[in-house]
Design an enzyme around this catalytic site. Structure first.
Site, short mmCIF file in Angstrom:
data_model
loop_
_atom_site.label_atom_id
_atom_site.label_comp_id
_atom_site.label_asym_id
_atom_site.label_seq_id
_atom_site.Cartn_x
_atom_site.Cartn_y
_atom_site.Cartn_z
N ASP A 1 -10.64 3.20 4.17
CA ASP A 1 -11.15 1.83 4.13
C ASP A 1 -12.67 1.81 3.98
O ASP A 1 -13.23 0.76 3.64
CB ASP A 1 -10.79 1.10 5.44
CG ASP A 1 -9.54 0.24 5.31
OD1 ASP A 1 -9.32 -0.33 4.23
OD2 ASP A 1 -8.80 0.14 6.31
N LYS B 1 0.84 -1.20 0.00
CA LYS B 1 0.00 0.00 0.00
C LYS B 1 0.88 1.26 0.00
O LYS B 1 0.65 2.18 -0.78
CB LYS B 1 -0.93 0.01 1.22
CG LYS B 1 -2.12 -0.93 1.09
CD LYS B 1 -2.89 -1.09 2.39
CE LYS B 1 -3.89 -2.23 2.28
NZ LYS B 1 -4.48 -2.63 3.57
N GLN C 1 -4.42 -1.08 9.69
CA GLN C 1 -4.42 -2.44 9.17
C GLN C 1 -5.04 -3.41 10.17
O GLN C 1 -4.74 -3.38 11.36
CB GLN C 1 -2.97 -2.86 8.84
CG GLN C 1 -2.83 -4.21 8.14
CD GLN C 1 -3.45 -4.25 6.75
OE1 GLN C 1 -3.54 -3.25 6.06
NE2 GLN C 1 -3.89 -5.42 6.35
N1 GUN Z 1 -6.81 -6.51 6.54
C1 GUN Z 1 -7.23 -7.32 5.54
N2 GUN Z 1 -7.91 -6.61 4.61
C2 GUN Z 1 -7.92 -5.33 5.05
C3 GUN Z 1 -8.46 -4.13 4.52
O1 GUN Z 1 -9.08 -4.07 3.45
N3 GUN Z 1 -8.25 -3.01 5.26
C4 GUN Z 1 -7.57 -3.03 6.44
N4 GUN Z 1 -7.43 -1.89 7.11
N5 GUN Z 1 -7.06 -4.13 6.96
C5 GUN Z 1 -7.23 -5.27 6.26
#
Ligand code: GUN
Length: 294
Positions: free
Chosen positions: A121, A54, A98
């Site tokens: 998100d 990311k 995350q």
């Molecule tokens: N962990 C697994 N998928 C995601 C996601 O789409 N966003 C976040 N913040 N954590 C994750």
């Protein structure tokens, strides 16, 4: 019949290029460089990989990346304090915490403390509500990416029967809302659904988001359907190694579907592209600018 393989990697690459162009224009015309803060608590190896990709995608799009790596024993109070600082920081347009978080931390409380305008998100109840009521919202990245992939095959989804297997807040529910907004007839199926196979066989568009390796078999798929596989499951492979598979039996799907996404290389790269898209969208919205065109 052999299905068209939907190349998520290439489609995500093109989208990232368009986002980078829009970000460059935003910087030139308005002096705004979108910034994304990514918060990782602990050292879960899979989360570390996601967070790194990311941050890399953000930098490559000409945006700023602020990484916050906190120890596994971080207290909830300290994490909330950091989010408060990021909420107040004008150079931060997006905040991503995350998941999963360590057990001493209440994830819902933490996600709800993020400024909804910075919630890239799209997990905050304000954004979930805005999506459900058709208002401008930050929408969860995996559902957005999944719909973009489906539209590469069916540019208009209107009137199609869409079945979503899985009802999570992160994927299933927002995906169903997006499909409804595209004028699909939407069914959300789940572990208690009766005759799941028959329900799936009705789908023109089948989205699998259950986290069960290769659960969707070839005979669950309507011939010619578009199949979007959201699952990423690590299973034992040859020679003691592991390999990644989706929620769909890919080999069987190739024989029946009209189009199918591979795992890896399908929805995964789109999720990352949509994180930077949401960062750009959040930066535009915070400056009172219209939706960026990408
Ligand atoms: N962990 C697994 N998928 C995601 C996601 O789409 N966003 C976040 N913040 N954590 C994750």
């Amino acid at each position: 019949m052999t299905a068209t393989i939907i190349d998520g990697k290439a489609i995500a690459q093109e989208l990232r290029g368009n986002i980078a162009k829009a970000a460059a224009q935003l910087a030139k015309e308005h002096g705004i460089v979108p910034g994304l803060a990514v918060v990782l608590v602990g050292n879960d190896p899979a989360s570390e990989v996601y967070v790194k990709s990311k941050s890399k995608a953000v930098t490559e799009a000409g945006m700023k990346s602020f990484d916050h790596k906190l120890p596994a024993d971080t207290s909830q109070a300290d994490l909330l304090k950091l989010i408060e600082q990021l909420n107040a920081d004008k150079s931060v347009h997006g905040i991503l915490v995350q998941l999963p978080l360590p057990s001493q931390i209440d994830s819902t409380l933490v996600l709800n403390s993020i400024d909804p305008g910075k919630d890239v998100d799209g997990f905050h109840p304000v954004n979930a509500g805005r999506l459900a009521t058709g208002q401008r919202a930050l929408v969860p990245c995996t559902p957005v990416g999944s719909v973009i992939l489906a539209k590469t095959i069916n540019p208009s989804l209107a009137g199609l029967d869409a079945v979503v297997i899985g009802r999570s807040n992160i994927v299933g529910k927002p995906l169903a809302q997006l499909l409804l907004a595209e004028n699909c007839t939407v069914t959300i199926a789940h572990s208690k659904t009766k005759d799941l196979k028959e329900v799936c066989r009705r789908a023109d568009l089948l989205f699998a988001a259950v986290g069960r390796p290769e659960m969707v078999r070839g005979d669950w798929i309507k011939p010619g359907a578009t199949v979007i596989d959201v699952g990423i499951n690590r299973v034992p492979g040859e020679g003691g190694k592991t390999r990644l598979v989706g929620d769909v039996n890919y080999k069987e799907a190739l024989e029946v579907a009209g189009a199918v996404t591979p795992v890896p290389g399908g929805v995964g790269p789109m999720t990352i592209a949509c994180v930077i898209l949401n960062t750009l969208r959040a930066a535009c919205a915070s400056a009172g600018l219209p939706e960026p065109k990408v």
